[in-house]
Design a protein around this motif. Structure first.
Motif, mmCIF file in Angstrom:
data_model
loop_
_atom_site.group_PDB
_atom_site.id
_atom_site.type_symbol
_atom_site.label_atom_id
_atom_site.label_comp_id
_atom_site.label_asym_id
_atom_site.label_seq_id
_atom_site.Cartn_x
_atom_site.Cartn_y
_atom_site.Cartn_z
ATOM 1 N N THR A 118 -1.181 -3.899 -10.334
ATOM 2 C CA THR A 118 -0.699 -2.671 -10.963
ATOM 3 C C THR A 118 -1.579 -2.293 -12.146
ATOM 4 O OG1 THR A 118 1.550 -3.272 -10.351
ATOM 5 C CG2 THR A 118 1.302 -1.584 -12.036
ATOM 6 N N ILE A 119 -1.903 -3.299 -12.953
ATOM 7 C CA ILE A 119 -2.746 -3.033 -14.119
ATOM 8 C C ILE A 119 -4.120 -2.525 -13.671
ATOM 9 C CG2 ILE A 119 -3.875 -4.082 -16.119
ATOM 10 C CD1 ILE A 119 -1.516 -6.072 -16.204
ATOM 11 N N LEU A 120 -4.665 -3.168 -12.632
ATOM 12 C CA LEU A 120 -5.980 -2.742 -12.153
ATOM 13 C C LEU A 120 -5.949 -1.296 -11.652
ATOM 14 C CD1 LEU A 120 -7.247 -5.962 -10.318
ATOM 15 C CD2 LEU A 120 -7.903 -5.060 -12.562
ATOM 16 N N ILE A 121 -4.882 -0.958 -10.936
ATOM 17 C CA ILE A 121 -4.788 0.412 -10.416
ATOM 18 C C ILE A 121 -4.674 1.411 -11.561
ATOM 19 C CG2 ILE A 121 -3.280 1.980 -9.133
ATOM 20 C CD1 ILE A 121 -2.697 -0.484 -7.314
ATOM 21 N N LEU A 122 -3.901 1.045 -12.552
ATOM 22 C CA LEU A 122 -3.755 1.928 -13.704
ATOM 23 C C LEU A 122 -5.098 2.099 -14.419
ATOM 24 C CD1 LEU A 122 -1.837 3.600 -15.363
ATOM 25 C CD2 LEU A 122 -1.167 1.581 -16.627
ATOM 26 N N PHE A 141 1.140 9.094 -6.196
ATOM 27 C CA PHE A 141 1.589 10.461 -5.941
ATOM 28 C C PHE A 141 2.687 10.863 -6.923
ATOM 29 C CE2 PHE A 141 4.199 13.597 -3.675
ATOM 30 C CZ PHE A 141 3.223 14.563 -3.501
ATOM 31 N N PHE A 142 3.612 9.953 -7.099
ATOM 32 C CA PHE A 142 4.730 10.183 -8.018
ATOM 33 C C PHE A 142 4.202 10.481 -9.425
ATOM 34 C CE2 PHE A 142 7.560 8.065 -11.152
ATOM 35 C CZ PHE A 142 8.677 8.859 -11.016
ATOM 36 N N THR A 143 3.232 9.687 -9.866
ATOM 37 C CA THR A 143 2.677 9.877 -11.203
ATOM 38 C C THR A 143 1.992 11.232 -11.326
ATOM 39 O OG1 THR A 143 2.300 7.503 -11.301
ATOM 40 C CG2 THR A 143 1.202 8.838 -12.961
ATOM 41 N N LEU A 144 1.138 11.526 -10.335
ATOM 42 C CA LEU A 144 0.395 12.780 -10.427
ATOM 43 C C LEU A 144 1.337 13.981 -10.404
ATOM 44 C CD1 LEU A 144 -2.712 11.988 -8.213
ATOM 45 C CD2 LEU A 144 -2.459 11.883 -10.703
ATOM 46 N N ALA A 145 2.318 13.945 -9.514
ATOM 47 C CA ALA A 145 3.237 15.073 -9.411
ATOM 48 C C ALA A 145 3.991 15.265 -10.723
ATOM 49 C CB ALA A 145 4.216 14.851 -8.261
ATOM 50 N N ASN A 146 4.481 14.160 -11.268
ATOM 51 C CA ASN A 146 5.250 14.264 -12.503
ATOM 52 C C ASN A 146 4.393 14.742 -13.665
ATOM 53 O OD1 ASN A 146 8.206 13.266 -12.740
ATOM 54 N ND2 ASN A 146 7.274 12.036 -11.145
ATOM 55 N N VAL A 147 3.190 14.163 -13.780
ATOM 56 C CA VAL A 147 2.345 14.540 -14.915
ATOM 57 C C VAL A 147 1.948 16.007 -14.803
ATOM 58 C CG1 VAL A 147 0.153 14.133 -16.071
ATOM 59 C CG2 VAL A 147 1.540 12.215 -15.348
ATOM 60 N N ALA A 148 1.644 16.448 -13.585
ATOM 61 C CA ALA A 148 1.295 17.860 -13.411
ATOM 62 C C ALA A 148 2.458 18.740 -13.851
ATOM 63 C CB ALA A 148 0.931 18.125 -11.955
ATOM 64 N N TRP A 160 0.822 -1.217 0.000
ATOM 65 C CA TRP A 160 0.000 0.000 0.000
ATOM 66 C C TRP A 160 0.847 1.254 0.000
ATOM 67 C CZ3 TRP A 160 -4.477 -0.492 -1.928
ATOM 68 C CH2 TRP A 160 -5.183 -1.698 -1.772
ATOM 69 N N HIS A 161 1.967 1.196 0.712
ATOM 70 C CA HIS A 161 2.873 2.347 0.666
ATOM 71 C C HIS A 161 3.367 2.578 -0.747
ATOM 72 C CE1 HIS A 161 3.957 2.064 5.182
ATOM 73 N NE2 HIS A 161 2.971 2.899 4.959
ATOM 74 N N THR A 162 3.729 1.473 -1.401
ATOM 75 C CA THR A 162 4.247 1.598 -2.757
ATOM 76 C C THR A 162 3.178 2.148 -3.697
ATOM 77 O OG1 THR A 162 5.565 -0.338 -2.266
ATOM 78 C CG2 THR A 162 5.505 0.368 -4.545
ATOM 79 N N THR A 163 1.946 1.670 -3.507
ATOM 80 C CA THR A 163 0.851 2.157 -4.344
ATOM 81 C C THR A 163 0.659 3.647 -4.169
ATOM 82 O OG1 THR A 163 -0.221 0.024 -4.060
ATOM 83 C CG2 THR A 163 -1.573 1.816 -4.911
ATOM 84 N N GLU A 164 0.623 4.037 -2.910
ATOM 85 C CA GLU A 164 0.425 5.450 -2.596
ATOM 86 C C GLU A 164 1.547 6.286 -3.234
ATOM 87 O OE1 GLU A 164 0.602 7.615 1.629
ATOM 88 O OE2 GLU A 164 -0.335 5.646 1.652
ATOM 89 N N ARG A 165 2.763 5.803 -3.047
ATOM 90 C CA ARG A 165 3.931 6.497 -3.572
ATOM 91 C C ARG A 165 3.846 6.591 -5.096
ATOM 92 N NH1 ARG A 165 8.102 2.821 -2.179
ATOM 93 N NH2 ARG A 165 7.894 3.460 -0.027
ATOM 94 N N SER A 166 3.424 5.499 -5.711
ATOM 95 C CA SER A 166 3.348 5.423 -7.156
ATOM 96 C C SER A 166 2.333 6.427 -7.707
ATOM 97 C CB SER A 166 2.907 4.017 -7.557
ATOM 98 O OG SER A 166 3.797 3.458 -8.447
#
Lengths: 275, 338, 431
Positions: free
Chosen positions: B316-320, B116-123, B108-114
Motif C-alpha cells: 500500500t505504501i509503495l502504491i501511494l 479509482f476511488f481515490t481519483l474520483a473522490n479527489v476530483a 489487484w481488484h482492491t488496488t484498482e478499486r482503491s
C-alpha cells in the motif's frame, strides 16, 4: 458593476442550498439527540423537536467511566498537539530560514511521513509498545498521536515562517537580539495564525483516532472514540443515545474551532491586507 | 485555519517559481551584516543550529515512525498468526506473503478499486471545493459568513461521529434520506438498503468524504483569493475575459501551487481513509468496498494473519508513493530553486 | 470447605513455584500464599474477562462477594467484553506479559486458542475443579489433543421467543409442533397486520447452523486429513431456503446479524411476533419494556414432523486461565468457585442457561427459557472442534457475508456457496 437580478440572486440561492447541505447532518445529529424515542422512529421525520428531552444525554454520560475517558482524551490530544507544535516550530524554522546540507532530504522525510498509513501499521506499533511494557498507558498514545500530526504541522508552519518578512528579523538582530530572541519577539507573534490552524488540525486528528487505541489500551487508558464506537454496538439501534454521544464527542472540537478559528482568521485578514 | 497557504502557495506570476516571501532578498543567504561580528565559535554554532533545530523532529520520526515502519517490513517477511504472536516466536517465510498477494486477484481488484476511488473522490473534492471557494469570494458579507459557518461545522465534525451520523441519515427504516426521496416521488427508495450494494455503499462513503473535505479546500481557496489583488480581476475584465477565461488563464496559473499541494494532501487523505470506509460498512457487501487500507486491516488484524497484513501495508505504501511521485518531483525541484 | 480450599492453594502454589520461569514477583507471592494468612492477598487483583450477556447481575454480585471474602484484600475485577472483534482482542491480550487471568472463550473458538498455547493446561487440576462431573458432550470443545484447556461453563441453544399477546390475538393458542404449523401460524399473524411476524436478521449463522444440522449436514466436511467448506450441498440449499422463507416473515435486514441492532431491542418495541434467541435477550427485552413481562413465551424450533424438535446449534462458553496469568492460584480458585454447584447452579437459574452437568438441571425449573433450551440442546450439535475453525469466524465471516446474505439477496444457493466455500477453504488451510 451591473448585474441582472438573476446574476445577483443565484449565488445566494446556491449558497443557501450549500449551507443546508453542510449543516443538515450536524443539525440532524443534534435534534435526534434531543428527541424522544417515538419521534426518532416515526415514519414521518420530526424536523423540529418541540418535545425535547435530555434523557439520551443522561444515558450517554452515565456510561461507566465516561469522565475518565474524557480526561484521557483531553490529556492525550492536548499533549500531542503541544509537543508537535514545539518540535515542528523548531524544524520548520530551520527549513524555512536556513540553508544546510541535508535540507532537501529532511523535506522529503517530512513529506513521506505525512503519508504514513497508520491504520495498517497498528500491529507493528502494538508489538513495539507491548515489548516496552507500555500498554494501557497514555504516554505512547500521546507520542504516536504527536507523530501523526507533526509532518503536517512542519509543512504548514514552514509556509507561515517563510512569509514573515526577513527584514523584520534582521532588524531585530541588528538591535542586538540573539537569533532566538529575534525569533521569540518578532517571528513567533506573527506565527499565531499558523500555530492556531495547525493546532486545530492536530486536535481533530488526535481526538478522532481509534484503530491504535483500540489495540493498545484494552484495560485502561481508553479514549472517547472507543466509547463512541462501542456505545453504538452496546445500544444497538438506540439512535437517540448514539446521536447524543456523537454530539458530546463533537462539542469539544467545535469549541476549539470557535476559539482558534477567530484568531486564525484575524491573522488571515492581516495577511490579506499586506498581500 | 484558512491561512496556511498564504505564504507558500499564493504568489503573483511575476515572482516566478521561487519559494516563499515576496520580500526575500535575492540568493536567500543571510545578510553579511548579521554575521561579521561573530567569532569563529559562534559561527560553528550557527552552522550547527539548523541541525539542532531539526534534531528533535528527526529523532521523533526515527523512533515513532521509522521503527514501526521497519518492524512492519520485518513482519511482512514472516508468518505471524495468533500462534506466533502469543508464543513470541519468529517464523520466516521470505517473500511468501508478497508472492501470495501479488498473485491474488483480490489484491489487484482492491488496488484498482482503491486508485479509482481515490481519483474520483479527489476530483470531486477539488472541483466542488474550488467552486465553493469561488462562490465564497463572490458572495456578500452575510451570506459568506453563513456559508462559512456551515463549512466549519461540517469540517469540525469528527470522523467517528460523522460516520455514525451518516449511518443514521441513510438508515434503511428510519433514515431521513429514504423518507425524503420517497416524498420526492421516488417511492422505491422507501426502505432502501444503502449498504446492500457496492455502488450505493460507495455513493454514501463518497458523499461523506466529499462533505467532510470540501470545507478545507473551499476555505483555503477563499483565503488565497483574498490575498490576490483585485486589480488583476479588473484587468482581466478589461481585456474582455469571461468568468471561465479569468479562472483558467489568470487565477489557475497563479494558484497552481495551491491546487497542487491541496490535491497532494487530499490524495493522501482519501487514499488512507480507513474509518469512513470501515465504520460505515466494514468493506461490505462481500468485501466489494474494501480499499487497500481496509483490505490490509481485514486480512491482517481481522483474520489474524499479521504477516499478510504487513505485506499488504508495505505494498500500500509503495502504491501511494508511486501515485505521489509526480508531486514529489515538483516539490523537490522547487527545493532546488531555493 | 475452606480448609480444603487452602490446601488446594498450597498445592497450586508449589506447582506454580516450580513452573514459573523467572518472575521473582511470582515466587514470593506463591511462597506467601502457601502460608495463607488473610493479608496475603492484599493488592492482588484477579482480572476476569466475561462476554457481554454472560454474567447476570445477581451472580456477578454473589461471586464477587464470595471471592473477596475467601481472599481478604484481593479484588475480583470483571470486565465485560463485546463479542464484536473479540478474537483480535483475545489474541493480542494473550501475547502480553500481564494478560487477564481468566477469560471466557466461546466453545467454537476454544480449540483455536488452545492451539495457540495461550491457555493454561488444566489437565492436572481438572478433578479438583470438579471436572469429573462435567457432561462429556459439553466438555468436548475444552479438550484439545487430549488435554483439558478450559472448563465448560454454560450452554444455550436458540429457541423461538414469541410475544404471546400477538400470537393470541391471531387466534393461536398452542405453540406449533411442526414447521408447517409454524408457517401457518406466522401467516395468521401476518394477516392481522403484524409486519414482523418473525424477526430473523440475515446473518444469524448460529441459527442457520441449526437448520443445517437439522438438514443433516455440517458446515465443513473432512476431506482426507483436511477440512473443506461444505455449503455447496443440497442440505445447505434446503437449510438456507428455510432460513430465507423465515426471514421473509419480517423486515429484518438481510445483511446484518442479530446484534446490529440487538434483536432484543427490536422485540422490546412490542410489535414483533417472534425471534430466534437466547434467554438473556428475552430478559433484555423485558428490562427495556417491562410491559412485556408476562407476554414472553418460548418454544423449541419445530422439526419437519411432530416427532422431535429441530436440531440446534449448541452455543456455549468455557472459562480458561491464561498461560501468562500472574495470579494462577487465584485464577484456579476462581474457576473452581465458578464451577461449583453453588455458582454454576445460580448462573443456570438466573441466566436461564444450561449448566455443565445434568445434576444441576433442576435449577432451570421455573425458568421457561432454560427448560425449553435444555430440552432442545439434547438434540444439538456444534461447529467442528478444530483449531482452524476459529479463523472461519473472523470478520468478515464468509458463512454470513458471502453465503447467507448472498442467497437472501437473490443469488442462487449454489453460486453463493461456491464463493463462501472458497473463502472457508482458504482460511482453513492458512491455519
Amino acid at each position: 458593476m451591473r448585474r441582472s437580478l438573476f446574476g445577483r440572486l443565484w449565488p445566494n440561492l446556491v449558497a443557501g442550498i450549500l449551507f443546508v447541505f453542510f449543516v443538515f447532518p450536524v443539525y440532524w445529529m443534534l435534534t435526534t439527540a434531543f428527541k424522544p424515542d417515538l419521534d426518532i422512529i416515526s415514519t414521518t421525520p420530526v424536523f423540529v423537536p418541540f418535545h425535547g428531552t435530555t434523557s439520551h444525554f443522561d444515558k450517554a454520560v452515565h456510561a461507566a467511566g465516561f469522565w475518565t475517558l474524557v480526561r484521557n482524551s483531553l490529556t492525550v490530544t492536548i499533549g500531542a498537539v503541544l509537543l508537535s507544535l514545539l518540535l515542528a516550530t523548531a524544524a520548520a524554522f530551520a527549513v524555512a530560514r536556513m540553508r544546510f546540507r541535508g535540507r532537501k532530504a529532511f523535506v522529503l522525510i517530512v513529506m513521506v511521513a505525512q503519508m504514513a498509513p497508520w491504520e495498517v501499521m497498528t500491529i507493528s506499533v502494538y508489538m513495539i509498545v507491548r515489548d516496552q511494557d507500555m500498554l494501557n498507558k497514555l504516554l505512547p498514545l500521546t507520542l504516536f498521536y504527536m507523530m501523526m500530526v507533526m509532518p503536517f504541522t512542519i509543512w504548514t508552519l514552514r509556509g507561515f515562517i517563510a512569509a514573515v518578512p526577513k527584514e523584520l528579523e534582521e532588524s531585530a538582530l541588528m538591535d542586538g537580539c540573539t537569533r532566538f530572541q529575534a525569533f521569540m519577539r518578532v517571528v513567533l507573534p506573527l506565527l499565531a495564525p499558523g500555530l492556531m490552524s495547525t493546532s486545530l488540525f492536530g486536535f481533530i486528528t488526535a481526538w478522532n483516532e481509534f484503530p491504535l487505541v483500540l489495540i493498545l489500551n484494552k484495560e485502561s487508558g481508553q479514549t472517547l472514540p472507543l466509547w463512541l464506537t462501542q456505545f453504538q454496538t452496546n445500544f444497538g439501534d438506540d439512535w437517540g443515545a448514539t446521536m447524543a454521544a456523537s454530539s458530546l464527542f463533537t462539542l469539544p472540537v467545535v469549541v476549539v474551532f470557535l476559539v482558534l478559528q477567530r484568531r486564525a482568521v484575524a491573522g488571515l485578514t492581516a495577511g490579506a491586507v499586506k498581500g | 485555519m484558512a491561512a496556511q497557504y498564504k505564504g507558500t502557495q499564493v504568489r503573483a506570476p511575476d515572482e516566478g517559481a521561487a519559494e516563499p516571501g515576496p520580500l526575500r532578498p535575492a540568493g536567500g543567504k543571510p545578510p553579511a551584516g548579521a554575521r561579521t561580528a561573530r567569532t569563529a565559535g559562534t559561527a560553528a554554532l550557527s552552522r550547527a543550529t539548523p541541525y539542532l533545530l531539526i534534531l528533535p523532529a528527526l529523532v521523533a520520526t526515527a523512533l515513532l515512525l521509522g521503527y514501526p515502519l521497519i518492524q512492519n517490513v520485518i513482519i511482512s517477511f514472516q508468518t505471524l498468526d495468533a500462534f506466533q504472536l502469543i508464543q513470541h516466536t519468529t517464523q520466516w517465510t521470505g517473500f511468501g506473503n508478497y508472492k501470495a498477494q501479488l498473485t491474488s486477484a483480490e489484491f489487484w481488484h482492491t488496488t484498482e478499486r482503491s486508485v479509482f476511488f481515490t481519483l474520483a473522490n479527489v476530483a470531486l473534492i477539488m472541483v466542488s471545493g474550488a467552486l465553493v471557494g469561488l462562490l465564497l469570494y463572490r458572495l456578500g458579507k452575510r451570506m459568506r459568513l453563513l456559508l462559512s459557518i456551515g463549512l466549519v461545522l461540517a469540517w469540525a465534525m469528527p470522523t467517528v461521529a460523522g460516520t455514525t451520523v451518516y449511518q443514521w441519515l441513510f438508515d434503511t427504516r428510519y433514515g431521513v434520506v429514504n423518507w425524503f426521496l420517497d416524498k420526492l416521488g421516488w417511492h422505491s427508495m422507501a426502505g432502501y438498503n444503502w449498504f446492500g450494494g457496492q455502488f450505493s455503499t460507495f455513493a454514501v462513503i463518497t458523499l461523506m468524504i466529499v462533505w467532510q473535505s470540501i470545507p478545507f479546500v473551499a476555505l483555503n481557496l477563499y483565503a488565497a483569493l483574498t490575498t490576490i489583488s483585485g486589480e488583476i480581476f479588473e484587468a482581466a475584465r478589461m481585456d474582455g475575459a469571461g468568468a471561465w477565461r479569468t479562472f483558467s488563464s489568470v487565477l489557475f496559473p497563479m494558484l497552481r501551487p495551491f491546487f497542487l499541494s491541496t490535491a497532494f494532501l487530499e490524495v493522501i487523505w482519501v487514499f488512507k481513509a480507513f474509518t469512513q470506509v470501515y465504520a460505515l460498512n466494514a468493506g461490505g457487501p462481500e468485501g466489494l468496498t474494501e480499499t487497500l487500507p481496509v483490505y490490509a486491516f481485514v486480512e491482517g488484524v481481522g483474520n489474524q494473519h499479521y504477516g499478510t497484513g504487513a505485506a499488504i501495508s508495505v505494498l500500500t505504501i509503495l502504491i501511494l508513493l508511486a501515485l505521489m511521485s509526480y508531486y514529489f518531483r515538483i516539490i523537490l525541484k522547487q527545493e532546488d530553486d531555493l | 470447605m475452606r480448609r480444603k480450599l487452602i490446601a488446594a492453594i498450597g498445592v497450586a502454589a508449589v506447582l506454580t513455584g516450580v513452573a514459573a520461569c523467572g518472575g521473582s514477583d511470582n515466587k514470593s507471592d506463591s511462597g506467601k500464599s502457601s502460608s495463607a494468612g488473610p493479608a496475603d492477598f492484599k493488592g492482588k487483583t484477579l482480572n476476569v474477562w466475561l462476554m457481554s450477556g454472560s454474567n447476570p447481575p445477581g451472580w456477578t454480585k454473589d461471586i464477587t462477594a464470595a471471592f473477596e471474602k475467601q481472599y481478604p484484600g484481593a479484588k475480583l475485577k470483571i470486565t465485560v467484553q463485546q463479542w464484536d472483534g473479540i478474537q483480535q482482542k483475545l489474541t493480542t491480550a494473550l501475547s502480553e506479559s500481564t494478560p487477564p487471568d481468566v477469560i471466557e472463550v466461546g466453545n467454537t473458538q476454544t480449540p483455536y486458542y488452545a492451539a495457540t498455547g495461550g491457555l493454561k493446561d488444566l489437565t492436572s487440576v481438572k478433578a479438583d475443579i470438579g471436572g469429573n462431573d462435567w457432561a462429556p458432550s459439553l466438555n468436548g470443545s475444552a479438550v484439545y489433543n487430549g488435554k483439558q484447556f478450559a472448563a465448560p461453563w454454560y450452554f444455550a441453544s436458540r429457541v423461538v421467543v414469541y410475544n404471546k399477546k400477538i400470537w393470541t390475538a391471531a387466534g393461536i393458542t398452542t405453540p406449533p409442533k411442526t414447521q408447517d404449523e409454524l408457517f401457518s401460524d406466522l401467516d395468521k399473524i401476518k394477516a392481522k397486520g403484524t409486519k414482523d411476524a418473525f424477526y430473523l436478521p440475515g446473518q444469524d449463522w448460529y441459527g442457520f447452523d441449526g437448520f443445517l444440522l437439522d438438514a443433516g449436514a455440517d458446515l465443513v466436511k473432512k476431506d482426507g486429513d483436511k477440512y473443506t467448506g461444505n455449503l455447496d450441498t443440497p442440505q445447505a440449499a434446503s437449510a438456507i431456503s428455510l432460513y430465507k422463507k423465515l426471514n421473509g416473515y419480517g423486515t429484518a435486514p438481510k445483511d446484518k446479524d442479530e446484534a446490529t441492532p440487538q434483536q432484543s431491542d427490536v422485540f422490546a418495541k412490542g410489535d414483533v411476533g417472534a425471534f430466534l434467541g437466547l434467554g438473556w435477550e428475552a430478559a433484555g427485552a423485558i428490562t427495556k419494556n417491562p410491559a412485556l413481562k408476562d407476554q414472553v413465551g418460548f418454544f423449541a424450533f419445530p422439526g419437519k414432523t411432530a416427532a422431535k424438535t429441530a436440531s440446534v446449534f449448541v452455543g456455549g462458553s468455557n472459562l480458561a486461565i491464561t498461560q501468562g496469568s500472574k495470579n494462577p492460584e487465584l485464577a484456579q480458585d476462581f474457576l473452581k468457585m465458578a464451577m461449583s454447584d453453588q455458582f454454576e447452579g445460580e448462573l443456570a437459574k438466573e441466566g436461564g442457561v444450561v449448566p455443565n452437568k445434568a445434576s444441576l438441571d433442576s435449577n432451570l425449573s421455573g425458568n421457561e427459557f432454560g427448560t425449553v433450551s435444555a430440552a432442545a440442546a439434547a438434540n444439538g450439535g456444534t461447529t467442528p472442534l478444530i483449531p482452524a475453525w476459529g479463523s472461519v469466524e473472523n470478520v468478515p465471516n464468509p458463512i454470513t457475508t458471502l453465503f447467507m446474505t448472498g442467497v437472501l439477496q437473490g443469488q442462487s444457493p449454489s453460486a453463493a456457496a461456491k464463493k463462501a466455500d472458497a473463502e472457508i477453504d482458504k482460511r482453513l488451510s492458512q491455519q
